[in-house]
Design an enzyme around this catalytic site. Structure first.
Site, PDB file in Angstrom:
ATOM      1  NE  ARG A   4      14.100  -0.749  11.556  1.00 38.25           N
ATOM      2  CZ  ARG A   4      13.753  -1.623  12.441  1.00 38.25           C
ATOM      3  NH1 ARG A   4      14.464  -1.977  13.395  1.00 38.25           N
ATOM      4  NH2 ARG A   4      12.411  -2.276  11.990  1.00 38.25           N
ATOM      5  CE1 TYR A  46       6.431  -4.557  13.438  1.00 39.00           C
ATOM      6  CE2 TYR A  46       7.855  -5.124  15.183  1.00 39.00           C
ATOM      7  CZ  TYR A  46       7.560  -5.074  13.651  1.00 39.00           C
ATOM      8  OH  TYR A  46       8.379  -5.756  12.906  1.00 39.00           O
ATOM      9  N   GLY A  58       6.601   1.275   1.979  1.00 42.52           N
ATOM     10  CA  GLY A  58       7.228   0.929   0.958  1.00 42.52           C
ATOM     11  C   GLY A  58       7.491   1.848  -0.176  1.00 42.52           C
ATOM     12  CE  LYS A  72     -10.638 -22.210   6.136  1.00 44.47           C
ATOM     13  NZ  LYS A  72     -11.688 -21.062   5.850  1.00 44.47           N
ATOM     14  NE  ARG A  73      -9.718 -17.804  -2.656  1.00 42.28           N
ATOM     15  CZ  ARG A  73      -9.176 -17.834  -3.915  1.00 42.28           C
ATOM     16  NH1 ARG A  73      -9.228 -18.667  -4.980  1.00 42.28           N
ATOM     17  NH2 ARG A  73      -8.450 -16.717  -4.624  1.00 42.28           N
ATOM     18  CE1 TYR A 133      -7.438 -17.923  10.602  1.00 41.91           C
ATOM     19  CE2 TYR A 133      -7.747 -18.768   8.472  1.00 41.91           C
ATOM     20  CZ  TYR A 133      -8.121 -17.997   9.328  1.00 41.91           C
ATOM     21  OH  TYR A 133      -9.320 -16.918   9.218  1.00 41.91           O
ATOM     22  CG  ASP A 150      -4.463  -1.297   4.006  1.00 46.70           C
ATOM     23  OD1 ASP A 150      -4.052  -2.458   4.469  1.00 46.70           O
ATOM     24  OD2 ASP A 150      -4.907  -0.031   4.446  1.00 46.70           O
ATOM     25  CG  ASN A 167      -0.393   0.145   2.508  1.00 51.57           C
ATOM     26  OD1 ASN A 167       0.957   0.057   2.597  1.00 51.57           O
ATOM     27  ND2 ASN A 167      -0.885   0.215   3.563  1.00 51.57           N
TER      28      ASN A 167
HETATM   29  N1  UDP Z   1      19.166   3.773  18.520  1.00 46.53           N
HETATM   30  C1  UDP Z   1      20.345   4.737  18.739  1.00 46.53           C
HETATM   31  N2  UDP Z   1      20.339   5.910  17.823  1.00 46.53           N
HETATM   32  C2  UDP Z   1      19.827   5.960  16.969  1.00 46.53           C
HETATM   33  C3  UDP Z   1      18.502   4.812  16.425  1.00 46.53           C
HETATM   34  C4  UDP Z   1      18.550   3.982  17.354  1.00 46.53           C
HETATM   35  O1  UDP Z   1      20.960   4.589  19.539  1.00 46.53           O
HETATM   36  O2  UDP Z   1      19.538   6.888  16.013  1.00 46.53           O
HETATM   37  C5  UDP Z   1      19.302   2.748  19.553  1.00 46.53           C
HETATM   38  C6  UDP Z   1      17.758   2.398  19.821  1.00 46.53           C
HETATM   39  O3  UDP Z   1      17.441   3.141  21.026  1.00 46.53           O
HETATM   40  C7  UDP Z   1      17.640   0.978  20.281  1.00 46.53           C
HETATM   41  C8  UDP Z   1      18.791   0.509  18.985  1.00 46.53           C
HETATM   42  O4  UDP Z   1      19.416   1.612  18.695  1.00 46.53           O
HETATM   43  O5  UDP Z   1      18.380   0.597  21.308  1.00 46.53           O
HETATM   44  C9  UDP Z   1      18.216  -0.222  17.961  1.00 46.53           C
HETATM   45  O6  UDP Z   1      17.087   0.554  17.342  1.00 46.53           O
HETATM   46  P1  UDP Z   1      16.320   0.420  16.088  1.00 46.53           P
HETATM   47  O7  UDP Z   1      15.324   1.320  16.153  1.00 46.53           O
HETATM   48  O8  UDP Z   1      17.307   0.180  14.898  1.00 46.53           O
HETATM   49  O9  UDP Z   1      15.634  -1.046  16.314  1.00 46.53           O
HETATM   50  P2  UDP Z   1      14.846  -1.905  17.372  1.00 46.53           P
HETATM   51  O10 UDP Z   1      14.805  -0.861  18.694  1.00 46.53           O
HETATM   52  O11 UDP Z   1      13.411  -1.936  16.858  1.00 46.53           O
HETATM   53  O12 UDP Z   1      15.556  -3.033  17.643  1.00 46.53           O
END
Ligand code: UDP
Length: 321
Positions: free
Chosen positions: A188, A147, A40, A107-108, A161, A60, A36
């Site tokens: 991330r 999440y 992405g 399933k289908r 299922y 979606d 959606n």
């Molecule tokens: N983190 C950090 N600086 C950043 C982004 C994330 O220190 O700029 C830390 C965050 O607090 C966590 C770890 O890195 O402890 C991994 O975070 P991420 O969001 O990549 O993955 P997740 O927490 O979902 O494993």
């Protein structure tokens, strides 16, 4: 090339999904990519769009879908904390309703269906490293719950299922994964550190940086997903991740060294419920699939750094939203 069969990849325009679509096509599958485009991007698929065996559907997964396929990889769901917390109710809906819709389809059609679950089902774990038998330590009312609990509910639906309708399910519990095509703005740690280092900006570490994660290069992860789908009839969860554990301080140092950056470190408050440690026990994947990661962290980071160097040279003003 002879066509094996047709695979549906939900979330196929995302980071993991786009790598999976590419690999499936390379291995002779016809691929139906469903997305959606909430997190992405078509830019992840630009090299595939003209492929004769590749199709994209904008849809979606919270709504039912009827297509004819021979295997399903269900990856659709925002996966980074800033994305899945932006509209947390929608995240829960995507996890739960998405799972139901995909399971009804499997399933289908009587086809195997792989679910991309997550190490987040272990929450802030009291058992280390995490084995599949560990039930986890999740805060059901915190900001990550949409999440974590969404994925946990989806896992229970997949198991039900299978038990109730004999649907041929797979559950991959995916640990932190990185590589080219990560979104630079998804918050991330790997993408943040690399972009900051390449721009000589301070590296943002949350908390004291002693928290740990284990980082798996995307090619290894995709190999694990495909082996799980194709090789073994494993109807219980399997951890897929790299068992080499690093603290965020160590990761920052490695990224600074690999990029030759002049960045300093800047410490910021730790987000609520941020897990203190995360490392998969992958003995089940090794035993049942003959799988283990092959790409070491420095090699994988180098490839990821090259990707972000190319991105930044086209978008030098890149900042985080
Ligand atoms: N983190 C950090 N600086 C950043 C982004 C994330 O220190 O700029 C830390 C965050 O607090 C966590 C770890 O890195 O402890 C991994 O975070 P991420 O969001 O990549 O993955 P997740 O927490 O979902 O494993």
């Amino acid at each position: 090339m002879t066509i094996k069969s047709r695979a549906l990849v939900t979330g196929g325009a995302g980071f993991l999904g786009s790598h999976l679509c590419r690999r499936l096509l390379n291995q002779g599958w016809e691929v139906l990519c469903l997305d959606n485009f909430y997190t992405g991007h078509k830019r992840n698929l630009l090299d595939l769009i003209k492929h004769p065996h590749f199709e994209i559907i904008r849809h979606d997964i919270c709504y039912p879908i009827s297509v004819e396929v021979d295997a399903i990889y269900h990856l659709a769901c925002p996966a980074s904390p800033i994305h899945y917390q932006r509209d947390s109710i929608q995240t829960t809906k995507t996890s739960v309703l998405g799972a139901l819709n995909v399971l009804e389809l499997a399933k289908r059609l009587h086809v195997p269906v792989l679910f991309s679950s997550t190490s987040e089902v272990y929450g802030d774990p009291h058992v280390h490293p995490q084995r599949e038998e560990y039930w986890g330590n999740v805060n059901s009312v915190g900001p990550r719950a949409c999440y974590d609990e969404g994925k946990r509910c989806a896992e229970s639906l997949f198991m039900d299922y299978h038990r109730q309708y004999n649907v041929d399910i797979r559950i991959a519990r995916i640990f932190n994964t990185y590589g080219p095509h990560m979104c630079a703005e998804d918050g991330r740690v790997v993408s943040n550190f690399i972009v900051e280092a390449l721009q000589n900006n301070p590296i943002t570490i949350y908390g004291d940086g002693k928290q740990s994660r284990s980082f798996c290069y995307v090619d290894d992860l995709v190999t694990g997903l495909m082996l799980l789908q194709e090789k073994a009839k494993l109807h219980t969860p399997v951890n897929l991740g790299n068992p080499v554990e690093k603290s965020m301080n160590e990761l920052a140092e490695i990224v600074i060294n690999l990029t030759g950056s002049a960045s300093d470190i800047s410490f910021h408050p730790l987000p609520v419920d941020d897990p203190k440690q995360r490392c998969p026990d992958i003995s089940k994947a090794k035993r049942e699939l003959g799988w283990e990661p092959k790409v070491d962290l420095k090699t994988g980071l180098q490839k990821t750094i090259e990707y972000f160097q190319a991105v930044l040279s086209k978008q030098p003003e890149l900042t985080y939203s």
